[in-house]
Enzyme design. Structure first.
Site, short mmCIF file in Angstrom:
data_model
loop_
_atom_site.label_atom_id
_atom_site.label_comp_id
_atom_site.label_asym_id
_atom_site.label_seq_id
_atom_site.Cartn_x
_atom_site.Cartn_y
_atom_site.Cartn_z
N ASP A 100 -6.13 -23.88 -33.67
CA ASP A 100 -6.74 -24.76 -34.67
C ASP A 100 -8.00 -24.09 -35.21
OD1 ASP A 100 -6.90 -27.06 -36.21
OD2 ASP A 100 -8.21 -28.07 -34.79
N TYR A 102 -11.31 -24.04 -38.28
CA TYR A 102 -12.46 -24.87 -38.68
C TYR A 102 -12.93 -24.34 -40.03
CZ TYR A 102 -16.89 -27.41 -37.64
OH TYR A 102 -17.98 -28.27 -37.63
N HIS A 107 -16.55 -29.91 -44.41
CA HIS A 107 -16.44 -30.57 -43.10
C HIS A 107 -17.47 -30.02 -42.12
CE1 HIS A 107 -14.71 -32.35 -39.51
NE2 HIS A 107 -14.55 -31.14 -38.99
N ARG A 116 -26.01 -32.65 -35.48
CA ARG A 116 -27.21 -31.83 -35.23
C ARG A 116 -28.24 -32.06 -36.33
NH1 ARG A 116 -22.90 -28.35 -34.29
NH2 ARG A 116 -23.15 -27.44 -36.36
N GLU A 168 -8.08 -35.96 -37.47
CA GLU A 168 -8.43 -34.82 -38.29
C GLU A 168 -7.23 -34.50 -39.18
OE1 GLU A 168 -11.86 -32.53 -35.70
OE2 GLU A 168 -9.83 -31.67 -35.74
N GLU A 170 -5.16 -32.29 -41.37
CA GLU A 170 -5.07 -30.84 -41.46
C GLU A 170 -3.72 -30.43 -42.05
OE1 GLU A 170 -6.25 -28.71 -37.99
OE2 GLU A 170 -7.59 -30.29 -37.28
N ASP A 199 -4.84 -33.69 -35.86
CA ASP A 199 -5.36 -33.21 -34.58
C ASP A 199 -6.32 -34.28 -34.04
OD1 ASP A 199 -5.44 -31.23 -32.59
OD2 ASP A 199 -7.37 -30.53 -33.31
N ARG A 203 -14.33 -38.10 -29.98
CA ARG A 203 -15.65 -37.57 -30.32
C ARG A 203 -16.67 -37.72 -29.19
NH1 ARG A 203 -14.19 -34.17 -34.22
NH2 ARG A 203 -13.22 -35.23 -35.98
N GLN A 206 -15.84 -35.08 -26.67
CA GLN A 206 -16.18 -33.80 -27.29
C GLN A 206 -17.68 -33.55 -27.25
OE1 GLN A 206 -14.91 -33.57 -31.39
NE2 GLN A 206 -15.65 -31.49 -31.67
N TYR A 210 -18.44 -29.99 -25.29
CA TYR A 210 -18.13 -28.84 -26.14
C TYR A 210 -19.17 -27.73 -26.12
CZ TYR A 210 -21.32 -29.79 -30.09
OH TYR A 210 -22.41 -29.95 -30.91
N LYS A 219 -9.57 -32.60 -27.44
CA LYS A 219 -8.57 -32.24 -28.45
C LYS A 219 -7.17 -32.07 -27.87
CE LYS A 219 -11.55 -31.20 -31.90
NZ LYS A 219 -11.46 -31.62 -33.31
N THR A 223 -1.58 -33.70 -30.60
CA THR A 223 -1.62 -33.20 -31.96
C THR A 223 -0.30 -33.58 -32.61
OG1 THR A 223 -3.04 -31.33 -31.35
CG2 THR A 223 -1.82 -31.16 -33.42
N THR A 309 -9.96 -29.50 -40.08
CA THR A 309 -10.11 -30.70 -40.90
C THR A 309 -10.32 -30.35 -42.36
OG1 THR A 309 -11.11 -31.81 -39.01
CG2 THR A 309 -11.39 -32.85 -41.15
N GLU A 323 -16.84 -38.32 -40.31
CA GLU A 323 -17.54 -38.17 -41.59
C GLU A 323 -17.45 -39.43 -42.44
OE1 GLU A 323 -16.33 -34.16 -43.44
OE2 GLU A 323 -14.84 -34.58 -41.88
#
Length: 374
Positions: A100, A102, A107, A116, A168, A170, A199, A203, A206, A210, A219, A223, A309, A323
């Site tokens: 997968d 990114y 995104h 963050r 997600e 995709e 996917d 959260r 994660q 992560y 994750k 899927t 995503t 989001e």
């Protein structure tokens, strides 16, 4: 007008009352039974169509893919057909490995702002290479398979079911011909076709796990993929110039290859909540495959790699509910009057997509659906 006419002809695996899995292509609201067509010597494919999965067919390579497709177009009115309503659709190929990526700048930027806020923005390496991770092939499931809410560590000393379950939206690419150190120019010689991917992501799990190594249990639980594999040849009308890349990528990532003008739609319990645009992805599928194999790693028939995503710059183009609802702080209202920040048990999500055909009229990529259960 159907989205599944002779310009499309996506491959799938189906069964009827006898339970035997057979290869077919979708034409309108019917499935043309290619397994039976080969049994009747209407199509000669060396037994590749008389299989319970697409892998043998996918390994044949582009010249034979094109020849078989042309033969199906020629014989379509006379081929054995089964009403779509009378079949059960299965995972169309045996998944060898799953990767997968990114690859949406929108995104990645929006997630950084959410998670963050003290240091928003892309990581320093993001525009130098397609970021990705290796997923779990054994939990790739076909559309319609229920998705069990995952459990995991939500924080120090806290274990339980995820409370921030997400999707997600995709696009996935299915490898046919094996290879290693594959150049961007050879993308179409190795990739058989395209599927839609959800996917699913936890959260809260994660967020705790992560750093520093990235996605793992958040994750790996499920899927979902669409049951129809759309051949690259059917998407020739959807090829568009790639997004401008600055700085200039490393040599092995050039030329970048084509972008794809795919229009995705995300429905939450029957309410359309977003429309992600695939044409705005920063890294192209050809660059993803080149990066995946540049270190000498090989790809096998049945390998699946997903785009990551798909999101645009607007909130209504978000490919994740993280989001769309700004981490649950701004819930969306559904048509039944209820509001959602993240997924509740019993919620159903459907991701669908269309693409321009060679004549400009749209063709369909089908849909991928999943319902959350406990």
């Amino acid at each position: 007008m159907t989205l599944f006419d002779l310009r499309n002809l996506p491959y799938g695996v189906f069964s009827t009352g006898d339970g035997v899995r057979r290869i077919g292509v979708r034409l309108g609201d019917a499935v043309l039974d290619l397994s039976r067509a080969e049994e009747q010597d209407l199509i000669l494919a060396g037994g590749a169509l008389r299989q319970p999965a697409l892998n043998v067919l996918m390994a044949l390579g582009r010249p034979l893919w094109s020849a078989i497709r042309a033969r199906v177009v020629q014989l379509a009115p006379t081929l054995p057909a089964v009403p779509l309503a009378d079949v059960e659709l299965h995972l169309p190929f045996e998944v060898a490995d799953y990767t997968d990526f990114y690859s949406s700048e929108h995104h990645a930027t929006q997630v950084s702002r959410i998670l963050r806020p003290e240091r928003p923005g892309l990581q320093p390496n993001w525009k130098h290479l397609p970021i990705g991770y290796h997923g779990r092939a054994g939990t790739v499931v076909v559309s319609g398979t229920p998705v069990e809410r995952p459990a995991g560590q939500l924080g120090p000393g806290e274990f339980g079911p995820s409370r921030r379950l997400d999707v997600e939206a995709e696009v996935g690419f299915v490898v046919g011909v094996p290879g290693r150190r594959i150049s961007t120019a050879d993308f179409a010689e190795h990739v058989f076709g395209v599927v839609l991917v959800n996917d699913w992501s936890a959260r809260d799990i994660q967020a705790f796990e992560y750093q520093p190594l990235g996605p793992f249990l958040a994750k790996s639980f499920a899927t979902s993929v669409s049951p129809w594999v759309v051949p690259l040849e059917a998407l020739s009308g959807a090829l568009v110039p790639p997004v401008a890349q600055d700085p200039v990528p490393a040599e092995y990532l050039r030329p970048p290859g084509d972008g794809l003008d795919l229009s995705l739609t995300v429905d939450w319990n029957g309410t359309t909540v977003s429309s992600p645009p695939f044409a705005q992805m920063y890294w192209t599928p050809a660059q993803q495959l080149a990066h995946l194999t540049v270190n000498g790693a090989s790809v096998r028939t049945g390998d699946l790699f997903a785009s990551g995503t798909v999101s645009g710059p607007e909130r209504a183009q978000a490919g994740s509910f993280l989001e769309l609802t700004w981490n649950g702080t701004e819930p969306v209202k559904l048509d039944d009057g209820s509001a959602r920040g993240f997924l509740l048990d019993g919620d159903t999500v459907t991701i669908s997509a269309t693409a321009p055909g060679v004549d400009g009229a749209p063709i369909g990529l089908g849909s991928v659906t999943g319902t959350v259960c406990r």
